[in-house]
Design an enzyme around this catalytic site. Structure first.
Site, PDB file in Angstrom:
ATOM      1  N   CYS A 113       0.869  -1.180   0.000  1.00  0.00           N
ATOM      2  CA  CYS A 113       0.000   0.000   0.000  1.00  0.00           C
ATOM      3  C   CYS A 113       0.902   1.224   0.000  1.00  0.00           C
ATOM      4  O   CYS A 113       1.712   1.379   0.917  1.00  0.00           O
ATOM      5  CB  CYS A 113      -0.874  -0.054   1.260  1.00  0.00           C
ATOM      6  N   CYS A 120      -2.851  15.436   2.787  1.00  0.00           N
ATOM      7  CA  CYS A 120      -3.970  15.401   1.852  1.00  0.00           C
ATOM      8  C   CYS A 120      -4.830  16.624   2.120  1.00  0.00           C
ATOM      9  O   CYS A 120      -5.069  16.985   3.274  1.00  0.00           O
ATOM     10  CB  CYS A 120      -4.804  14.135   2.039  1.00  0.00           C
ATOM     11  N   CYS A 124     -11.027  14.547   4.967  1.00  0.00           N
ATOM     12  CA  CYS A 124     -12.115  13.670   5.419  1.00  0.00           C
ATOM     13  C   CYS A 124     -12.117  13.628   6.944  1.00  0.00           C
ATOM     14  O   CYS A 124     -11.059  13.633   7.586  1.00  0.00           O
ATOM     15  CB  CYS A 124     -11.950  12.276   4.829  1.00  0.00           C
ATOM     16  N   CYS A 350      -4.361   0.558   6.833  1.00  0.00           N
ATOM     17  CA  CYS A 350      -4.636   1.593   5.834  1.00  0.00           C
ATOM     18  C   CYS A 350      -5.490   2.680   6.472  1.00  0.00           C
ATOM     19  O   CYS A 350      -6.335   2.411   7.310  1.00  0.00           O
ATOM     20  CB  CYS A 350      -5.380   1.007   4.636  1.00  0.00           C
TER      21      CYS A 350
HETATM   22  N1  SAH Z   1      -7.384   9.297  -0.618  1.00  0.00           N
HETATM   23  C1  SAH Z   1      -7.771   8.018  -1.061  1.00  0.00           C
HETATM   24  C2  SAH Z   1      -6.785   6.919  -0.705  1.00  0.00           C
HETATM   25  C3  SAH Z   1      -6.125   6.981   0.627  1.00  0.00           C
HETATM   26  S1  SAH Z   1      -7.153   6.693   2.027  1.00  0.00           S
HETATM   27  C4  SAH Z   1      -9.165   7.670  -0.548  1.00  0.00           C
HETATM   28  O1  SAH Z   1      -9.677   8.403   0.287  1.00  0.00           O
HETATM   29  O2  SAH Z   1      -9.712   6.681  -1.031  1.00  0.00           O
HETATM   30  C5  SAH Z   1      -7.369   4.921   1.960  1.00  0.00           C
HETATM   31  C6  SAH Z   1      -8.624   4.426   2.642  1.00  0.00           C
HETATM   32  O3  SAH Z   1      -8.511   4.499   4.066  1.00  0.00           O
HETATM   33  C7  SAH Z   1      -9.853   5.221   2.257  1.00  0.00           C
HETATM   34  O4  SAH Z   1     -10.958   4.373   2.009  1.00  0.00           O
HETATM   35  C8  SAH Z   1     -10.086   6.014   3.500  1.00  0.00           C
HETATM   36  O5  SAH Z   1     -11.397   6.454   3.574  1.00  0.00           O
HETATM   37  C9  SAH Z   1      -9.709   5.037   4.580  1.00  0.00           C
HETATM   38  N2  SAH Z   1      -9.452   5.647   5.881  1.00  0.00           N
HETATM   39  C10 SAH Z   1      -8.963   6.861   6.136  1.00  0.00           C
HETATM   40  N3  SAH Z   1      -8.859   7.067   7.465  1.00  0.00           N
HETATM   41  C11 SAH Z   1      -9.291   5.937   8.059  1.00  0.00           C
HETATM   42  C12 SAH Z   1      -9.389   5.519   9.405  1.00  0.00           C
HETATM   43  N4  SAH Z   1      -9.016   6.311  10.414  1.00  0.00           N
HETATM   44  N5  SAH Z   1      -9.871   4.281   9.655  1.00  0.00           N
HETATM   45  C13 SAH Z   1     -10.213   3.457   8.630  1.00  0.00           C
HETATM   46  N6  SAH Z   1     -10.115   3.797   7.346  1.00  0.00           N
HETATM   47  C14 SAH Z   1      -9.674   5.026   7.055  1.00  0.00           C
HETATM   48 FE1  SF4 Z   2      -7.416  12.338   1.797  1.00  0.00          FE
HETATM   49 FE2  SF4 Z   2      -9.868  11.667   2.590  1.00  0.00          FE
HETATM   50 FE3  SF4 Z   2      -8.278   9.809   1.445  1.00  0.00          FE
HETATM   51 FE4  SF4 Z   2      -7.749  10.775   3.908  1.00  0.00          FE
HETATM   52  S1  SF4 Z   2      -9.527   9.563   3.301  1.00  0.00           S
HETATM   53  S2  SF4 Z   2      -6.269  10.452   2.271  1.00  0.00           S
HETATM   54  S3  SF4 Z   2      -8.391  12.942   3.722  1.00  0.00           S
HETATM   55  S4  SF4 Z   2      -9.110  11.685   0.503  1.00  0.00           S
END
Ligand code: SAH
Ligand code: SF4
Length: 375
Positions: A113, A120, A124, A350
């Site tokens: 990964c 970022c 989120c 992840c």
């Molecule tokens: N930016 C991209 C890829 C990186 S995040 C995206 O958002 O898809 C990879 C995955 O981890 C995403 O599905 C994200 O929502 C999830 N993720 C982020 N923070 C998390 C957390 N604290 N616990 C579980 N999954 C999380």
């Molecule tokens: Fe960026 Fe949202 Fe993916 Fe986190 S989950 S890496 S804030 S896009």
């Protein structure tokens, strides 16, 4: 001529090039395309970082390359093995920034990964990378360099004694939003797919996105690989809060983009990632709403138990709740798996790839998590 212009030119990092880029680089210097192919193989199949080791390249060309080029991946500054076999690498990407990769071995595959940005910008609500703010896009060399370095460290030059690859799958699911750094991500993806480099099939390379609709269309047109979309909510009101980019690309547009993507995708489904947040998005009603939302979009669900991090307002849904949620999807005929929480002891799951980011966005609530201090 200014002092800056007359200074010796910076050597070019060959890790920034895919096959086309390397061919152009060689052509500009009067070298034939097959030389580019040879060098590409030395770098990405031989994991050679030293031009002198490229024994079938003429000595004169090697000397020339030493003058003008380097093969420089980001340096590994930490390497931690978890009790469950997952392994986390921390890479220095300069100016106080560090990004992470995680290797997750399973019976039938080994997945790396990797990260695409230092931080970022998409913020989120439940994401520790997002909470660190954004510093910059990684270069192609920094993206592919994570795979290059992991191959070197995991040994056997990418192959195990049975002749199988140690890293058989790659997911762009680490720190950052790959589709917000699309040019560099695509160049890195092309290297992953190239038979003269990593030679992975499109089905074994997955891009995860929070839903940047125009960039999803570009990825589909330019380099379609497997797609994972971070859904996390079945309606716009909730998704606007959890995944703020939803305010720009709401669910109706996102679902349509998924269906367009599937016209060219190497798999006939999209994987929807869904983080399970206690009392927020995990009720039976949410599961049923998800079924309605995705009725016309061939998909599988990957339920991700939330990984808590210091300062986060959310809790992980209890295991029985996650099971019930999955059951509702499965009873309706939809494939739903629940991600194992791997690497908890080294914060390597992840979405928990904290790294260290010198936040340029300067949001007041930002915290900087330095994983090197978490020992
Ligand atoms: N930016 C991209 C890829 C990186 S995040 C995206 O958002 O898809 C990879 C995955 O981890 C995403 O599905 C994200 O929502 C999830 N993720 C982020 N923070 C998390 C957390 N604290 N616990 C579980 N999954 C999380
Ligand atoms: Fe960026 Fe949202 Fe993916 Fe986190 S989950 S890496 S804030 S896009």
């Amino acid at each position: 001529m200014s002092a800056l212009q007359s200074a010796t030119p910076q050597p070019v990092n060959l890790l920034d090039f895919d096959a086309a880029g390397l061919t152009a680089f060689f052509a500009e210097r009067g070298e034939k395309p097959f030389r580019a192919r040879q060098v590409l193989r030395w770098i990405h199949r031989g994991f050679v970082g030293d031009f002198d080791a490229m024994t079938d390249i003429a000595k004169s060309l090697r000397e020339k390359l030493k003058q003008i080029a380097t093969i420089t991946p980001p340096a590994i500054v930490a390497d931690r093995l978890s009790g469950d076999g997952s392994r986390k690498f921390l890479f220095d990407v300069g100016a106080g920034n560090a990004v992470e990769s995680v290797f997750i071995p399973e019976d039938d595959r080994g997945t790396l990964c990797i990260s695409t940005q230092a931080g970022c910008a998409l913020d989120c609500a439940f994401c520790s990378t997002g909470k660190q703010g954004f510093n910059r896009n990684l270069t192609t060399a920094e993206i592919i360099g994570q795979l290059w370095q992991a191959n070197c460290v995991l040994g056997a030059r990418g192959a195990d004694p049975k002749g199988e690859r140690i890293i058989s799958n790659v997911v762009l699911m680490g720190m950052g939003e790959p589709l917000a750094n699309l040019d560099n991500a695509i160049t890195a993806l092309r290297l992953m797919l190239d038979d003269n480099a990593y030679g992975l099939s499109r089905r074994r390379v997955t891009v995860s996105t929070s839903g940047l609709v125009p960039a999803m269309d570009r990825l589909r047109d330019e380099c379609p690989v497997a797609l994972a979309v971070s859904l996390h909510a079945p309606d716009d009101a909730l998704r606007d809060v959890l995944v703020p980019i939803n305010r720009k690309y709401p669910l109706r547009e996102l679902m349509a983009a998924c269906r367009r993507y599937l016209e060219r995708a190497p798999r006939d489904f999209v994987t929807f990632e869904y983080v399970m947040l206690d009392g927020v998005n995990d009720s039976d009603a949410h599961a049923r709403a998800l079924l309605a939302l995705t009725r016309n979009t061939p998909c599988k669900f990957n339920l991700i138990p939330f990984n808590p991090f210091p300062g986060s307002p959310y809790r992980r849904s209890p295991a029985p709740r996650i099971r019930r949620f999955a059951e509702i999807l499965i009873e309706a005929g939809v494939v739903a798996t629940t991600r194992k929480t791997r690497g908890d002891d080294i914060a390597a799951a992840c979405g928990q790839l904290a790294g260290q980011v010198d936040d340029r966005t300067r949001r007041s609530e930002r915290r900087i998590v330095d994983v090197r201090k978490l020992d």
